[in-house]
Design an enzyme around this catalytic site. Structure first.
Site, PDB file in Angstrom:
ATOM      1  N   PRO A  67      42.818  16.744 -21.067  1.00 59.73           N
ATOM      2  CA  PRO A  67      41.474  17.144 -21.512  1.00 59.73           C
ATOM      3  C   PRO A  67      41.363  18.650 -21.674  1.00 59.73           C
ATOM      4  CG  PRO A  67      41.454  16.517 -19.198  1.00 59.73           C
ATOM      5  CD  PRO A  67      42.808  16.161 -19.714  1.00 59.73           C
ATOM      6  N   PRO A  68      40.315  19.123 -22.352  1.00 59.27           N
ATOM      7  CA  PRO A  68      40.142  20.569 -22.547  1.00 59.27           C
ATOM      8  C   PRO A  68      39.936  21.287 -21.223  1.00 59.27           C
ATOM      9  CG  PRO A  68      38.734  19.316 -24.047  1.00 59.27           C
ATOM     10  CD  PRO A  68      39.288  18.329 -23.062  1.00 59.27           C
ATOM     11  N   THR A  95      47.022  25.647 -23.097  1.00 60.02           N
ATOM     12  CA  THR A  95      47.393  26.780 -23.939  1.00 60.02           C
ATOM     13  C   THR A  95      47.851  27.971 -23.110  1.00 60.02           C
ATOM     14  OG1 THR A  95      45.801  26.067 -25.618  1.00 60.02           O
ATOM     15  CG2 THR A  95      46.603  28.336 -25.757  1.00 60.02           C
ATOM     16  N   SER A 102      39.454  -0.764 -21.993  1.00 59.45           N
ATOM     17  CA  SER A 102      39.411  -0.796 -20.529  1.00 59.45           C
ATOM     18  C   SER A 102      38.079  -1.310 -19.989  1.00 59.45           C
ATOM     19  CB  SER A 102      39.670   0.606 -19.976  1.00 59.45           C
ATOM     20  OG  SER A 102      38.673   1.511 -20.403  1.00 59.45           O
ATOM     21  N   LYS A 150      40.019   8.291 -14.147  1.00 58.08           N
ATOM     22  CA  LYS A 150      39.005   7.295 -13.775  1.00 58.08           C
ATOM     23  C   LYS A 150      38.754   7.297 -12.272  1.00 58.08           C
ATOM     24  CE  LYS A 150      40.149   4.325 -17.710  1.00 58.08           C
ATOM     25  NZ  LYS A 150      40.717   3.037 -18.158  1.00 58.08           N
TER      26      LYS A 150
END
Length: 808
Positions: free
Chosen positions: A361-362, A367, A683, A726
């Site tokens: 995820p971000p 990076t 899911s 999750k």
């Protein structure tokens, strides 16, 4: 002109003006601009003593204060005819040459030059015979030829030359109109033998005429080569033609410099041969033509791309581990992979290029990790953003036939790096798209294939370029949008979201010191305890990474900076009330599960690009005709999961104590709250099935339990992905029990031990196992009693006359 003036009696001493770039001859009328102070005073003295002044040339024109040795000893006595004083202090005089004279001695040098002069006559009076007449006639013809060839003098200049019958006067008149270098004119002036003087002038005229003829021949050649559109560049072409005619000197042209750059670049023989061929082609073109610009740009690119330049790798695993730990907290799997690569590099002389793909995820540091890897290895770092790229030419470059063609981003990045072994970050590789301009993801196959990238071909360069020494690191938020062939060429490393404790440690160890430094906050001006950072994480951010957390900490630092500047009193150790004052009320409510059980309601767990989320599923059944409605902006996969769940319940209707025709008598409405947020993924099948069973049987699902897994028509539970994310979402919501597919038990090793201790994971294999684990009471008890009582005693459906349910 009065020739008798040459016999005038001169004073023994005269003021002197040193002349720059000019030699005055007798019978020559010339304007002079006098600016030096000594020379101006010499003019004033001459005007006071009869207007006579000595004129001698300097040996070096740039000498502002010449000594006697810097002045030629032979010059010309001139008579000042006119004086004009200009506003800037400069004096303009009109002088006529009277006779040759020599300097016997310098009488004075201040406040002006004053010299003792001696008039010079001819050494020997030439005889007026046939030979002299022939020489005078030949000299006149040469000068006439010079005037007509050069086109630099008006025809009126020939009149006094043709009228005079004196040989000495003829020579002086011609020298008055004949431009030569100062030293050549001085030699003619100093020659006292008139015959020899005439011979010297004839030699100089013949040489000058020959030079002018060559110039005109070159001018004609240049004109033939140029078309109408290139006339404005005529002088440049003329210079080129002159260099070609006279031969190349020591000065290297731009083409020579390009050749040197190509030779020093270390490119392969094939590339060097092509570059030299292009330079030879460029040499034959007009410099300002459009094609010349294209060829020059191509050669410049070939010279600028690194072909052999490289940086020495720092292969110390200990130093690399130290740097990686300094820059990033956690992500041990990635760090271990980098250290493994360095270890292999130490043992193997030529390992293949490494291609990693960081998926997560971000805000989890994908990076920035590339920069740390480059720093740890001592390599250059370049970043290529691929988000939104949909043109194949962005990767492979444009062909040179197109206007404004350029190499692709890969070659451009190599030029920017300047070495053949940089760390290249391919950012957002999952966000490339394809359209009529091509498929850039397919173009990347050649880049990221270790077996092919040694001979990468860019459409612009049209040469094989070696990318095998580049360390590629790609980043992506999701894997499903990356084409399978491209994904197959990369080593995928997943970066999951951070736990709350990890975010607090990252904030205290990295983010807070960084933002305090950037905002000018001193160490004693702000203290954020772990308790306050925990509140920021819980109440003001909701993300898998730490990007918003860093922004929130920056906002706190800005508020503190303002307090410092405005000299407001505040406690550096911030409390909860201070946070609320600086950041406002909490932006996020606690994502807690329901505190009570309600039939038709179930807690599901979903994976999104920003991490895991708790997903509530609500089901209501009402009398109808068997219509299935799904709302909440659900994707196609979740809609299919809902339909599969209905089919499963129909197959288990008897065991669940439901009428065989229940699906045709009742409408089913499945809803996921917060409908503005798109939801999809394989899911949610068991969650929907559990909520529907709860709605039909009126037995609630346990409120402290969440579940994730997909269902088949036969009731089998399929494995899912993103278990760690999750699990983090379940913990954040206060869930204690998590139902997972049995095949996902192996993935529990990826979950941190503290999280495994807090949550109870319940593996299930079938939907029956799910219902036994999540329902507040057994849904199958009613079916057993039903078989004993008879079909007329079945429990009501859809909320009508709902039975009382005891919740354990």
């Amino acid at each position: 002109m009065d020739t008798t003036r040459a016999k005038v009696i001169l004073p023994a001493e005269l003021p002197l003006i040193p002349l720059r770039d000019i030699v005055v001859f007798p019978r020559m009328l010339v304007p002079l601009f006098v600016g030096r102070e000594k020379s101006v005073r010499a003019v004033d003295q001459a005007m006071a003593q009869g207007n006579f002044i000595m004129l001698c040339a300097q040996k070096k024109a740039n000498n502002e204060e010449p000594d006697p040795k810097d002045i030629y000893p032979i010059g010309c006595v001139g008579e000042i005819m006119q004086v004009l004083r200009l506003p800037d202090g400069t004096v303009k005089i009109m002088v006529e040459g009277i006779r040759r004279a020599a300097i016997d001695a310098f009488v004075a040098q201040n406040p002006f030059y004053r010299v003792a002069v001696r008039g010079l006559g001819v050494a020997r009076v030439p005889e007026r015979g046939a030979r002299m007449e022939a020489m005078m006639r030949g000299l006149r013809l040469l000068f006439d030829r010079y005037v007509k060839t050069s086109n630099r003098l008006p025809s009126q200049a020939l009149a006094p030359i043709n009228e005079t019958g004196d040989a000495e006067e003829l020579a002086d008149l011609i020298m008055g109109h004949f431009p030569l270098k100062t030293d050549e004119r001085q030699q003619v002036l100093a020659e006292m033998d008139v015959k020899r003087r005439m011979e010297m002038i004839m030699e100089l005229l013949e040489r000058e005429i020959e030079v002018i003829q060559i110039e005109k021949r070159l001018e004609g050649r240049v004109k033939k080569q140029m078309d109408q559109s290139q006339r404005e560049y005529y002088l440049n072409e003329q210079m080129k033609a002159i260099q070609k005619e006279l031969g190349r000197g020591d000065h290297r042209s731009e083409l020579d410099e390009l050749r040197d750059r190509i030779k020093k670049s270390g490119m392969p023989a094939e590339a060097e041969a092509k570059a030299m061929k292009e330079i030879n082609k460029l040499e034959q073109m007009a410099p300002m033509s459009a094609e010349s610009t294209v060829v020059r740009n191509y050669i410049e690119w070939l010279a600028d791309i690194p072909w052999s330049q490289r940086t020495e790798d720092d292969l110390s695993t200990r130093n690399a581990k130290k740097i990686l730990d300094e820059d990033h907290y956690g992500i041990e799997e990635v760090k271990e992979r980098i250290l493994d690569f360095l270890a292999v590099k130490q043992l193997s002389e030529s390992p293949k290029g490494t291609i990693l793909c960081l998926v997560g995820p971000p805000g989890v540091g994908k990076t920035s990790l590339g920069k740390s890897v480059a720093r740890a290895m001592g390599r250059k770092f370049v970043r290529v953003s691929l988000g939104g790229v949909r043109d194949e030419a962005e990767v492979r470059g444009h062909r040179r036939t197109y206007i404004g063609a350029l190499p692709g981003r890969i070659i451009q990045s190599m030029k920017k790096a300047g070495t053949v072994n940089p760390v290249m970050m391919l950012d957002e590789i999952d966000k490339m798209t394809a359209d009529f301009r091509g498929d850039p993801s397919s173009a990347l196959l050649e880049v990221l294939d270790p077996e092919q990238n040694k001979h990468f071909s860019d459409h612009y360069i049209e040469l094989d370029y070696d990318l095998s020494q580049v360390m590629f690191i790609a980043t992506a938020n999701v894997m499903h949008s990356i084409p399978a062939p491209l994904l197959d060429r990369m080593e995928v490393i997943r970066l999951s979201g951070y736990m709350e404790e990890e975010k607090v440690k990252i904030a205290s160890g990295y983010l807070v010191p960084k933002q305090m430094k950037e905002n000018g906050i001193k160490a004693d001006a702000l203290e954020l305890t772990d308790e306050m950072l925990t509140k920021i994480v819980r109440n003001y951010t909701r993300e898998a990474g730490v990007r918003n957390l860093e922004r929130t900490i920056a906002k706190v630092c800005r508020k503190v900076a303002r307090n410092v500047v405005e000299h407001k009193k505040y406690a550096p150790r911030l409390k909860a009330a201070d946070l609320e004052k600086m950041l406002g009320i909490a932006k996020f409510r606690s994502e807690e599960a329901a505190a009570y059980a309600d039939p038709g309601f179930a807690n599901g767990l979903a994976w999104t690009e920003v991490g895991g989320e708790l997903m509530h599923i609500e089901v209501t059944v009402v009398p109808g005709k068997g219509k299935l409605t799904l709302t909440g902006k659900l994707g196609d996969v979740m809609k299919e999961s809902g339909q599969a769940a209905v089919t499963y319940i129909r197959s288990r209707a008897e065991a669940l104590g439901l009428p065989a025709d229940f699906y045709s008598r009742y409408d089913i409405h499945i809803h996921a709250p917060e409908g503005a947020i798109p939801k999809d993924g394989p899911s949610a099948g068991i969650t929907m099935a559990s909520a529907m069973v709860s709605a039909f049987t009126r037995i609630p699902v346990r409120h402290d339990t969440a579940m994730t897994g997909e269902i088949t028509l036969r009731g089998k539970v399929l494995p899912i992905g993103g278990l760690k994310e999750k699990a983090l979402a379940a913990r954040r919501a206060g869930i204690r029990n998590v139902v997972i597919p049995k095949e996902n038990v192996k993935d529990l090793e990826e979950i941190p031990k503290p999280l495994r201790k807090e949550l109870k994971f319940i593996p299930v294999e079938t939907m029956d196992d799910v219902l036994k684990a999540v329902m507040a009471a057994s849904v199958f008890k009613g079916a057993k009693k039903l078989r004993k009582r008879g079909s007329e005693k079945r429990p009501p459906v859809g909320g009508l006359e709902s039975p009382v349910v005891e919740i354990n």
